[in-house]
Design a protein around this motif. Structure first.
Motif, PDB file in Angstrom:
ATOM      1  N   LYS A 166      -7.462   7.888  25.285  1.00 57.02           N
ATOM      2  CA  LYS A 166      -8.337   8.322  24.193  1.00 57.02           C
ATOM      3  C   LYS A 166      -8.921   7.117  23.453  1.00 57.02           C
ATOM      4  N   ASN A 167      -8.114   6.069  23.342  1.00 57.74           N
ATOM      5  CA  ASN A 167      -8.576   4.826  22.730  1.00 57.74           C
ATOM      6  C   ASN A 167      -9.760   4.256  23.522  1.00 57.74           C
ATOM      7  N   ILE A 168      -9.637   4.270  24.853  1.00 58.14           N
ATOM      8  CA  ILE A 168     -10.719   3.763  25.719  1.00 58.14           C
ATOM      9  C   ILE A 168     -11.961   4.650  25.594  1.00 58.14           C
ATOM     10  N   ASP A 169     -11.756   5.972  25.512  1.00 57.08           N
ATOM     11  CA  ASP A 169     -12.888   6.891  25.362  1.00 57.08           C
ATOM     12  C   ASP A 169     -13.659   6.601  24.079  1.00 57.08           C
ATOM     13  N   ARG A 170     -12.928   6.285  23.011  1.00 56.74           N
ATOM     14  CA  ARG A 170     -13.571   6.033  21.712  1.00 56.74           C
ATOM     15  C   ARG A 170     -14.288   4.683  21.686  1.00 56.74           C
ATOM     16  N   ASN A 171     -13.653   3.668  22.270  1.00 57.15           N
ATOM     17  CA  ASN A 171     -14.135   2.288  22.105  1.00 57.15           C
ATOM     18  C   ASN A 171     -14.768   1.684  23.357  1.00 57.15           C
ATOM     19  N   LYS A 172     -14.883   2.503  24.435  1.00 56.56           N
ATOM     20  CA  LYS A 172     -15.459   2.046  25.713  1.00 56.56           C
ATOM     21  C   LYS A 172     -14.529   1.103  26.472  1.00 56.56           C
ATOM     22  N   SER A 173     -13.634   0.426  25.774  1.00 53.65           N
ATOM     23  CA  SER A 173     -12.574  -0.373  26.388  1.00 53.65           C
ATOM     24  C   SER A 173     -11.394  -0.345  25.424  1.00 53.65           C
ATOM     25  N   PHE A 174     -10.222  -0.749  25.900  1.00 53.37           N
ATOM     26  CA  PHE A 174      -9.044  -0.616  25.049  1.00 53.37           C
ATOM     27  C   PHE A 174      -9.113  -1.574  23.870  1.00 53.37           C
ATOM     28  N   ALA A 175      -8.974  -1.015  22.664  1.00 57.75           N
ATOM     29  CA  ALA A 175      -8.922  -1.815  21.444  1.00 57.75           C
ATOM     30  C   ALA A 175      -7.490  -1.811  20.936  1.00 57.75           C
ATOM     31  N   ASP A 176      -6.969  -2.987  20.642  1.00 63.58           N
ATOM     32  CA  ASP A 176      -5.571  -3.108  20.223  1.00 63.58           C
ATOM     33  C   ASP A 176      -5.282  -2.184  19.039  1.00 63.58           C
ATOM     34  N   ASP A 177      -4.306  -1.302  19.214  1.00 62.57           N
ATOM     35  CA  ASP A 177      -3.942  -0.366  18.143  1.00 62.57           C
ATOM     36  C   ASP A 177      -2.590  -0.712  17.523  1.00 62.57           C
ATOM     37  N   GLU A 178      -2.090  -1.911  17.863  1.00 61.15           N
ATOM     38  CA  GLU A 178      -0.817  -2.399  17.326  1.00 61.15           C
ATOM     39  C   GLU A 178       0.337  -1.450  17.647  1.00 61.15           C
ATOM     40  N   LYS A 179       0.219  -0.754  18.782  1.00 68.17           N
ATOM     41  CA  LYS A 179       1.304   0.107  19.259  1.00 68.17           C
ATOM     42  C   LYS A 179       1.659  -0.303  20.676  1.00 68.17           C
ATOM     43  N   SER A 180       2.806   0.134  21.136  1.00 69.25           N
ATOM     44  CA  SER A 180       3.206  -0.127  22.518  1.00 69.25           C
ATOM     45  C   SER A 180       4.202   0.938  22.954  1.00 69.25           C
ATOM     46  N   LEU A 181       4.405   1.014  24.255  1.00 68.61           N
ATOM     47  CA  LEU A 181       5.383   1.961  24.794  1.00 68.61           C
ATOM     48  C   LEU A 181       6.777   1.636  24.282  1.00 68.61           C
ATOM     49  N   LEU A 182       7.116   0.339  24.293  1.00 70.24           N
ATOM     50  CA  LEU A 182       8.405  -0.106  23.764  1.00 70.24           C
ATOM     51  C   LEU A 182       8.368  -0.087  22.246  1.00 70.24           C
ATOM     52  N   ASP A 183       9.388   0.462  21.658  1.00 75.23           N
ATOM     53  CA  ASP A 183       9.578   0.575  20.202  1.00 75.23           C
ATOM     54  C   ASP A 183       8.821   1.738  19.576  1.00 75.23           C
ATOM     55  N   ASP A 184       7.521   1.886  19.852  1.00 79.92           N
ATOM     56  CA  ASP A 184       6.778   2.998  19.244  1.00 79.92           C
ATOM     57  C   ASP A 184       7.073   4.326  19.934  1.00 79.92           C
ATOM     58  N   TYR A 185       7.426   4.285  21.197  1.00 81.85           N
ATOM     59  CA  TYR A 185       7.722   5.516  21.946  1.00 81.85           C
ATOM     60  C   TYR A 185       9.147   5.519  22.492  1.00 81.85           C
ATOM     61  N   ILE A 186       9.519   4.448  23.136  1.00 82.15           N
ATOM     62  CA  ILE A 186      10.863   4.353  23.723  1.00 82.15           C
ATOM     63  C   ILE A 186      11.651   3.290  22.970  1.00 82.15           C
ATOM     64  N   SER A 187      12.812   3.665  22.482  1.00 81.72           N
ATOM     65  CA  SER A 187      13.613   2.723  21.683  1.00 81.72           C
ATOM     66  C   SER A 187      14.460   1.829  22.578  1.00 81.72           C
ATOM     67  N   ARG A 188      14.922   0.734  22.013  1.00 84.78           N
ATOM     68  CA  ARG A 188      15.766  -0.195  22.764  1.00 84.78           C
ATOM     69  C   ARG A 188      17.134   0.399  23.051  1.00 84.78           C
ATOM     70  N   ALA A 189      17.596   1.239  22.147  1.00 87.62           N
ATOM     71  CA  ALA A 189      18.883   1.901  22.397  1.00 87.62           C
ATOM     72  C   ALA A 189      18.822   2.753  23.657  1.00 87.62           C
ATOM     73  N   GLU A 190      17.669   3.362  23.908  1.00 89.38           N
ATOM     74  CA  GLU A 190      17.506   4.192  25.102  1.00 89.38           C
ATOM     75  C   GLU A 190      17.576   3.357  26.377  1.00 89.38           C
ATOM     76  N   ILE A 191      16.850   2.249  26.411  1.00 91.81           N
ATOM     77  CA  ILE A 191      16.793   1.491  27.666  1.00 91.81           C
ATOM     78  C   ILE A 191      18.125   0.810  27.982  1.00 91.81           C
ATOM     79  N   TRP A 192      18.892   0.430  26.937  1.00 91.28           N
ATOM     80  CA  TRP A 192      20.164  -0.236  27.205  1.00 91.28           C
ATOM     81  C   TRP A 192      21.299   0.752  27.434  1.00 91.28           C
ATOM     82  N   ALA A 193      21.046   2.034  27.194  1.00 95.10           N
ATOM     83  CA  ALA A 193      22.071   3.047  27.500  1.00 95.10           C
ATOM     84  C   ALA A 193      22.131   3.356  28.992  1.00 95.10           C
ATOM     85  N   CYS A 194      21.069   3.009  29.714  1.00101.68           N
ATOM     86  CA  CYS A 194      20.975   3.336  31.151  1.00101.68           C
ATOM     87  C   CYS A 194      21.999   2.545  31.959  1.00101.68           C
TER      88      CYS A 194
END
Length: 430
Positions: free
Chosen positions: A337-365
């Protein structure tokens, strides 16, 4: 002619809308890094036929597998009749394929049996989810929209199959009344019984038949365009996803090519420098994943078999492999959706790590591969988890203390334990 024109506009519009949404999904998947999954064609075709088409891994749980098979086979085969509905809608005919005679009777007979099986299975699935409350279908990550999504699709399939049988019931009764335009065609083992509950008035029957006909076709077209925003996209993507499965042993981890090139260049100065500048080690956001990881995310059925088999989840830790895939898809949709709005990806200061998946999750594996083994469409959450771990260790040096201790021991002692190499065999003397 007005009816035919309306049908043509709706049909073409629905197909175009699906095409546009499908192109966005394809674009999003292409954001991932390259990985070669095109070799061993014969082995891949065999795997796809067994796992996606034959649903081999589903039968580890036979009861839901049988119910799913009824829905899968029934819904796919019944939609063969869409060919006839489209022709009738465009040209104003009625049961245009009835010229096939006895074979047409057999088809309609089979469609009715399958429709009844789909209807029954969907009702049972709703009961399992909302009355019996099967644990893996009622966990935290499924609350709100995911749960609504699953219920919505089941209710939709029930409504579509009911409309199909009601349409046939009215059609059958109109045939027996010898109403104009309703020529005798088809065999109706289920709907002929339902016809007894319908009125005897031809006008009322025509209204019921036409309403059910339009409801069925519009419902199928709406379902088609609901797929791209639903977990039920796996109906389409299960086949390519299993075809592009990782054919190597599940316990085998691949060295990072970028690291390998760097190490070789350090050990042998005569070698040419690495072929390209490394932007990042490991995975921080969805663009760092491979296209196959992103295809996995879109293919996830949210069935929870991976989470039900996960030892970390069973012992109460935060990790849920299903949530890993759901979070990856959510983040990928946000990036799209970011690409659709801006024609190319504009940094939204978010990432898969931390904003979606926590470190506790990845180290529990525990990296046991139970999730990969259980997935009915060969999705690999572990690869995403390992990529996130690599980023944390190699880019941030922020591994948990226990992991840092192990890495130090590996570097100094050649083993994960604190003992010196000379003392490693002392246990044999006891």
């Amino acid at each position: 002619m007005i009816s035919q024109l309306i049908f043509a506009i709706v049909f073409v519009g629905a197909i175009f809308l699906f095409y546009r949404n499908a192109r966005k999904i394809y674009r999003n998947i292409r954001l991932g890094k390259s990985v070669n999954r095109f070799r061993n064609t014969s082995e891949r075709i065999k795997l796809m036929l067994l796992v996606a088409f034959g649903q081999k891994k589903m039968f580890k749980r036979p009861i839901p597998a049988l119910l799913h098979l009824c829905v899968y086979v029934g819904f796919c085969i019944i939609n063969i009749e869409m060919l006839e509905i489209v022709i009738d809608g465009l040209f104003g005919t009625h049961r245009v394929l009835s010229f096939m005679g006895g074979f047409y009777d057999f088809l309609i007979y089979s469609f009715e049996i399958l429709a009844t099986l789909v209807l029954t299975s969907c009702i049972l699935f709703l009961i399992r989810r909302n009355v019996l409350k099967v644990k893996r279908l009622n966990q935290t990550e499924l609350m709100n929209w995911p749960k609504t999504d699953a219920d919505l699709i089941l209710i939709t399939e029930i409504a579509l199959m009911t409309a199909f049988l009601l349409m046939n019931a009215a059609d059958f009764k109109l045939q027996t009344l010898q109403t104009a335009h309703y020529t005798i065609a088809g065999s109706f083992p289920i709907s002929s019984s339902l016809a007894n509950f319908l009125p005897d008035n031809s006008d009322s029957l025509i209204f019921i038949e036409r309403f059910s006909w339009w409801f069925h076709i519009l419902g199928v077209l709406a379902f088609l365009n609901y797929l791209p925003i639903s977990k039920h996209l796996h109906i389409v993507l299960a086949f390519p996803n299993t075809y592009f499965s990782n054919l190597k042993p599940k316990g085998k981890f691949e060295n990072m090519s970028s690291v390998t090139e760097e190490v070789k260049a350090m050990l042998d100065p005569t070698l040419p420098p690495p072929s390209a500048e490394i932007s990042r080690f490991g995975v921080k956001d969805v663009q760092d994943l491979t296209w196959k990881n992103l295809l996995d995310a879109y293919t996830c059925t949210e069935c929870g078999r991976c989470t039900a088999a996960c030892p970390a989840n069973i012992t109460g830790k935060l990790l849920s492999p299903r949530k890993i895939m759901m979070d990856t898809r959510d983040r990928l949709e946000e990036v799209g959706k970011n690409i659709d709005r801006n024609k190319s990806f504009a940094d939204d200061e978010k990432s898969l790590l931390d904003d979606y998946i926590s470190r506790a999750e990845i180290w529990a594996c525990t990296s046991c591969n139970a999730c990969v083994e259980q997935c009915p469409v060969n999705i690999d959450p572990l690869q995403i988890i390992m990529g996130l771990r690599q980023y944390v260790v190699m880019e941030e040096s922020q591994a948990p203390a226990s992991v840092n201790a192990m890495l130090n021991n590996m570097e100094n002692n050649g083993a994960p334990w604190k003992y010196a190499q000379a003392d490693r065999a002392n246990w044999t003397n006891q």
